[in-house]
Design a protein around this motif. Structure first.
Motif, PDB file in Angstrom:
ATOM      1  N   GLU A  27     -19.158 -23.244 -20.707  1.00  0.00           N
ATOM      2  CA  GLU A  27     -18.368 -22.494 -21.813  1.00  0.00           C
ATOM      3  C   GLU A  27     -18.139 -21.570 -20.172  1.00  0.00           C
ATOM      4  O   GLU A  27     -17.992 -21.745 -19.301  1.00  0.00           O
ATOM      5  CB  GLU A  27     -19.276 -21.591 -22.764  1.00  0.00           C
ATOM      6  CG  GLU A  27     -19.357 -21.969 -23.391  1.00  0.00           C
ATOM      7  CD  GLU A  27     -20.350 -21.382 -24.504  1.00  0.00           C
ATOM      8  OE1 GLU A  27     -20.411 -19.891 -24.207  1.00  0.00           O
ATOM      9  OE2 GLU A  27     -20.960 -21.930 -24.947  1.00  0.00           O
ATOM     10  N   THR A  28     -16.429 -21.707 -20.420  1.00  0.00           N
ATOM     11  CA  THR A  28     -15.741 -20.894 -19.665  1.00  0.00           C
ATOM     12  C   THR A  28     -14.641 -19.574 -20.366  1.00  0.00           C
ATOM     13  O   THR A  28     -14.419 -19.715 -21.757  1.00  0.00           O
ATOM     14  CB  THR A  28     -15.490 -21.433 -18.402  1.00  0.00           C
ATOM     15  OG1 THR A  28     -14.798 -20.368 -17.221  1.00  0.00           O
ATOM     16  CG2 THR A  28     -13.746 -22.213 -18.756  1.00  0.00           C
ATOM     17  N   HIS A  42      -9.137 -21.674 -12.510  1.00  0.00           N
ATOM     18  CA  HIS A  42     -10.687 -21.737 -13.549  1.00  0.00           C
ATOM     19  C   HIS A  42     -10.915 -22.696 -14.332  1.00  0.00           C
ATOM     20  O   HIS A  42     -11.531 -23.478 -14.374  1.00  0.00           O
ATOM     21  CB  HIS A  42     -10.023 -20.568 -14.748  1.00  0.00           C
ATOM     22  CG  HIS A  42     -10.161 -18.826 -14.179  1.00  0.00           C
ATOM     23  ND1 HIS A  42      -9.140 -17.930 -14.335  1.00  0.00           N
ATOM     24  CD2 HIS A  42     -10.910 -18.419 -13.912  1.00  0.00           C
ATOM     25  CE1 HIS A  42     -10.200 -17.034 -14.050  1.00  0.00           C
ATOM     26  NE2 HIS A  42     -11.058 -17.399 -14.238  1.00  0.00           N
ATOM     27  N   VAL A  43      -9.786 -23.756 -13.598  1.00  0.00           N
ATOM     28  CA  VAL A  43     -10.222 -25.208 -15.252  1.00  0.00           C
ATOM     29  C   VAL A  43     -11.090 -25.868 -13.663  1.00  0.00           C
ATOM     30  O   VAL A  43     -11.585 -26.158 -14.453  1.00  0.00           O
ATOM     31  CB  VAL A  43      -8.313 -25.287 -15.063  1.00  0.00           C
ATOM     32  CG1 VAL A  43      -8.009 -27.273 -15.289  1.00  0.00           C
ATOM     33  CG2 VAL A  43      -7.700 -24.771 -16.182  1.00  0.00           C
ATOM     34  N   ALA A  47     -14.533 -27.661 -14.519  1.00  0.00           N
ATOM     35  CA  ALA A  47     -14.251 -29.021 -14.439  1.00  0.00           C
ATOM     36  C   ALA A  47     -15.847 -29.492 -13.994  1.00  0.00           C
ATOM     37  O   ALA A  47     -16.515 -30.590 -13.681  1.00  0.00           O
ATOM     38  CB  ALA A  47     -12.633 -29.342 -13.912  1.00  0.00           C
ATOM     39  N   GLN A  48     -15.429 -28.911 -12.175  1.00  0.00           N
ATOM     40  CA  GLN A  48     -16.759 -28.990 -11.439  1.00  0.00           C
ATOM     41  C   GLN A  48     -17.980 -28.427 -11.891  1.00  0.00           C
ATOM     42  O   GLN A  48     -19.207 -29.267 -12.107  1.00  0.00           O
ATOM     43  CB  GLN A  48     -16.788 -27.392 -10.134  1.00  0.00           C
ATOM     44  CG  GLN A  48     -17.840 -28.220  -8.993  1.00  0.00           C
ATOM     45  CD  GLN A  48     -16.878 -29.226  -8.450  1.00  0.00           C
ATOM     46  OE1 GLN A  48     -15.663 -29.728  -7.938  1.00  0.00           O
ATOM     47  NE2 GLN A  48     -18.071 -30.298  -8.208  1.00  0.00           N
ATOM     48  N   ASP A  49     -18.023 -27.596 -12.929  1.00  0.00           N
ATOM     49  CA  ASP A  49     -19.772 -27.624 -13.392  1.00  0.00           C
ATOM     50  C   ASP A  49     -19.726 -28.336 -14.633  1.00  0.00           C
ATOM     51  O   ASP A  49     -21.048 -28.467 -14.621  1.00  0.00           O
ATOM     52  CB  ASP A  49     -19.459 -26.212 -14.536  1.00  0.00           C
ATOM     53  CG  ASP A  49     -19.709 -25.186 -13.421  1.00  0.00           C
ATOM     54  OD1 ASP A  49     -19.825 -24.873 -12.548  1.00  0.00           O
ATOM     55  OD2 ASP A  49     -19.164 -24.020 -14.219  1.00  0.00           O
ATOM     56  N   CYS A  50     -18.580 -29.705 -15.082  1.00  0.00           N
ATOM     57  CA  CYS A  50     -18.723 -30.276 -15.527  1.00  0.00           C
ATOM     58  C   CYS A  50     -19.550 -31.442 -15.142  1.00  0.00           C
ATOM     59  O   CYS A  50     -20.737 -32.105 -15.493  1.00  0.00           O
ATOM     60  CB  CYS A  50     -17.867 -30.881 -16.748  1.00  0.00           C
ATOM     61  SG  CYS A  50     -17.548 -29.812 -17.883  1.00  0.00           S
TER      62      CYS A  50
END
Length: 71
Positions: A27-28, A42-43, A47-50
């Protein structure tokens, strides 16, 4: 889910990614009215976290501008 990467020649390579049998929700919050560079970062962070969950360390398709290190 399987996350694919590209090799050094630009071809699809799945040898570094493991199939994801479970995926932890990410979540962000991004404010679309913030400056474009901040929104882009932020995007990119989202995406990096995903993709990190699949063993991929670099997001290739999102290229945000350089971060302003003085801020």
């Amino acid at each position: 889910m399987t996350i694919l990467a590209k090799d050094t020649m630009g071809f699809t390579y799945d040898g570094v990614s493991v199939p994801l049998h479970r995926y932890a929700p990410v979540e962000t919050t991004a404010n679309a009215t913030e400056p474009a560079a901040d929104f882009h970062w932020h995007v990119d962070d989202f995406a990096q976290d995903c993709v990190n969950q699949g063993g991929i360390s670099n997001v290739l398709m999102i290229r945000p501008p350089a971060r302003d290190e003085s801020a």
